[in-house]
Design a protein around this motif. Structure first.
Motif, PDB file in Angstrom:
ATOM      1  N   ASN A  54       1.099  -1.239   0.060  1.00  0.00           N
ATOM      2  CA  ASN A  54      -0.109  -0.160  -0.020  1.00  0.00           C
ATOM      3  C   ASN A  54       1.034   1.309  -0.032  1.00  0.00           C
ATOM      4  OD1 ASN A  54       0.332   1.123   2.540  1.00  0.00           O
ATOM      5  ND2 ASN A  54      -0.729  -0.711   3.462  1.00  0.00           N
ATOM      6  N   PRO A  55       0.370   2.364  -0.601  1.00  0.00           N
ATOM      7  CA  PRO A  55       1.097   3.606  -0.537  1.00  0.00           C
ATOM      8  C   PRO A  55       1.703   4.074   0.976  1.00  0.00           C
ATOM      9  CG  PRO A  55      -0.893   3.970  -1.606  1.00  0.00           C
ATOM     10  CD  PRO A  55      -1.021   2.528  -1.058  1.00  0.00           C
ATOM     11  N   LYS A  56       0.962   3.959   1.793  1.00  0.00           N
ATOM     12  CA  LYS A  56       1.711   4.167   3.308  1.00  0.00           C
ATOM     13  C   LYS A  56       2.956   3.376   3.441  1.00  0.00           C
ATOM     14  CE  LYS A  56       0.401   4.354   8.181  1.00  0.00           C
ATOM     15  NZ  LYS A  56      -0.449   4.120   9.182  1.00  0.00           N
ATOM     16  N   ASP A  57       2.867   2.080   3.136  1.00  0.00           N
ATOM     17  CA  ASP A  57       4.259   1.320   3.358  1.00  0.00           C
ATOM     18  C   ASP A  57       5.056   1.618   2.393  1.00  0.00           C
ATOM     19  OD1 ASP A  57       2.953   0.199   5.471  1.00  0.00           O
ATOM     20  OD2 ASP A  57       2.213  -1.866   4.214  1.00  0.00           O
ATOM     21  N   GLN A  58       4.635   1.907   1.184  1.00  0.00           N
ATOM     22  CA  GLN A  58       5.423   2.332   0.048  1.00  0.00           C
ATOM     23  C   GLN A  58       6.582   3.515   0.615  1.00  0.00           C
ATOM     24  OE1 GLN A  58       3.237   2.957  -3.501  1.00  0.00           O
ATOM     25  NE2 GLN A  58       3.981   0.564  -4.390  1.00  0.00           N
ATOM     26  N   ALA A  59       5.910   4.400   1.064  1.00  0.00           N
ATOM     27  CA  ALA A  59       6.187   5.890   1.587  1.00  0.00           C
ATOM     28  C   ALA A  59       7.225   5.503   3.058  1.00  0.00           C
ATOM     29  CB  ALA A  59       5.431   6.843   2.121  1.00  0.00           C
ATOM     30  N   ALA A  60       6.857   4.681   3.742  1.00  0.00           N
ATOM     31  CA  ALA A  60       7.877   4.184   4.762  1.00  0.00           C
ATOM     32  C   ALA A  60       9.015   3.370   4.211  1.00  0.00           C
ATOM     33  CB  ALA A  60       6.824   3.307   5.898  1.00  0.00           C
ATOM     34  N   THR A  61       8.871   2.672   3.635  1.00  0.00           N
ATOM     35  CA  THR A  61       9.803   1.753   2.861  1.00  0.00           C
ATOM     36  C   THR A  61      10.962   2.889   2.317  1.00  0.00           C
ATOM     37  OG1 THR A  61       8.737   0.144   2.475  1.00  0.00           O
ATOM     38  CG2 THR A  61      10.778   0.074   1.087  1.00  0.00           C
ATOM     39  N   GLN A  62      10.557   3.955   1.556  1.00  0.00           N
ATOM     40  CA  GLN A  62      11.507   4.620   0.958  1.00  0.00           C
ATOM     41  C   GLN A  62      11.985   5.778   2.116  1.00  0.00           C
ATOM     42  OE1 GLN A  62       8.681   7.010  -1.562  1.00  0.00           O
ATOM     43  NE2 GLN A  62       9.116   5.731  -3.197  1.00  0.00           N
ATOM     44  N   ARG A  63      11.511   5.982   3.218  1.00  0.00           N
ATOM     45  CA  ARG A  63      12.056   6.642   4.272  1.00  0.00           C
ATOM     46  C   ARG A  63      13.043   5.800   4.859  1.00  0.00           C
ATOM     47  NH1 ARG A  63       6.717   8.275   5.085  1.00  0.00           N
ATOM     48  NH2 ARG A  63       6.614   6.725   6.750  1.00  0.00           N
ATOM     49  N   VAL A  64      12.892   4.442   5.118  1.00  0.00           N
ATOM     50  CA  VAL A  64      13.877   3.861   5.659  1.00  0.00           C
ATOM     51  C   VAL A  64      15.196   3.750   4.857  1.00  0.00           C
ATOM     52  CG1 VAL A  64      14.401   1.347   6.480  1.00  0.00           C
ATOM     53  CG2 VAL A  64      11.980   2.347   7.095  1.00  0.00           C
ATOM     54  N   VAL A  65      14.799   3.488   3.637  1.00  0.00           N
ATOM     55  CA  VAL A  65      16.181   3.054   2.738  1.00  0.00           C
ATOM     56  C   VAL A  65      16.571   4.615   2.585  1.00  0.00           C
ATOM     57  CG1 VAL A  65      16.713   2.994   0.249  1.00  0.00           C
ATOM     58  CG2 VAL A  65      15.066   1.633   1.259  1.00  0.00           C
TER      59      VAL A  65
END
Length: 141
Positions: A2-13
């Motif tokens: 989902n978009p929320k998890d995609q954004a979180a993944t990008q922040r973590v990376v």
């Protein structure tokens, strides 16, 4: 995802890349990269060590569903850095061989965070990973 998890993944990376090149942790990464272990183990170990540092810094707040995709992306970043800096030459085969090691090591390191990473219904077949505390980020984490 989902978009929320995609954004979180990008922040973590992004946070992981900052830690990779931070003057305090970069020498630790370099020690791991130059360590004496097979390339797939090296890639998986350094990526999981980086994820452990991130999760510790975030006080455990990185969502479990973000751990695997972020770790996989950071593993690719480590491989790219190694090639670009001529510190090694991880091949596509090395990266492919590193992925199941990454999953197994994530499960081992984050076993208290949940059962299995998303997309995994059972533990993957055992993959050999570094036995002793590894040099580099995993050893420091």
């Amino acid at each position: 995802m989902n978009p929320k998890d995609q954004a979180a993944t990008q922040r973590v990376v992004l946070a992981g890349k900052k830690i990779m090149f931070d003057p305090k942790t970069f020498p630790i990464l370099m020690k791991g990269i130059k360590g004496d272990m097979p390339m797939p183990d090296k890639l998986a170990t350094e990526a999981v060590g980086l994820m452990k540092m991130l999760q510790d810094k975030a006080n455990g707040s990185i969502p479990i569903q973000v751990l695997l995709p972020a770790a996989a992306m950071l593993m690719l970043e480590i491989a790219k850095f190694m090639r670009d800096s001529k510190q090694g030459d991880p091949t596509p085969e090395d990266i492919k061989a590193a992925y199941p090691k990454l999953v197994a090591l994530l499960q081992k390191v984050f076993s208290n965070a949940g059962a299995a990473p998303p997309g995994q219904t059972a533990a993957p077949s055992p993959q050999p990973v570094a036995a002793a505390p590894a040099p580099g980020l995993m050893g420091a984490a």
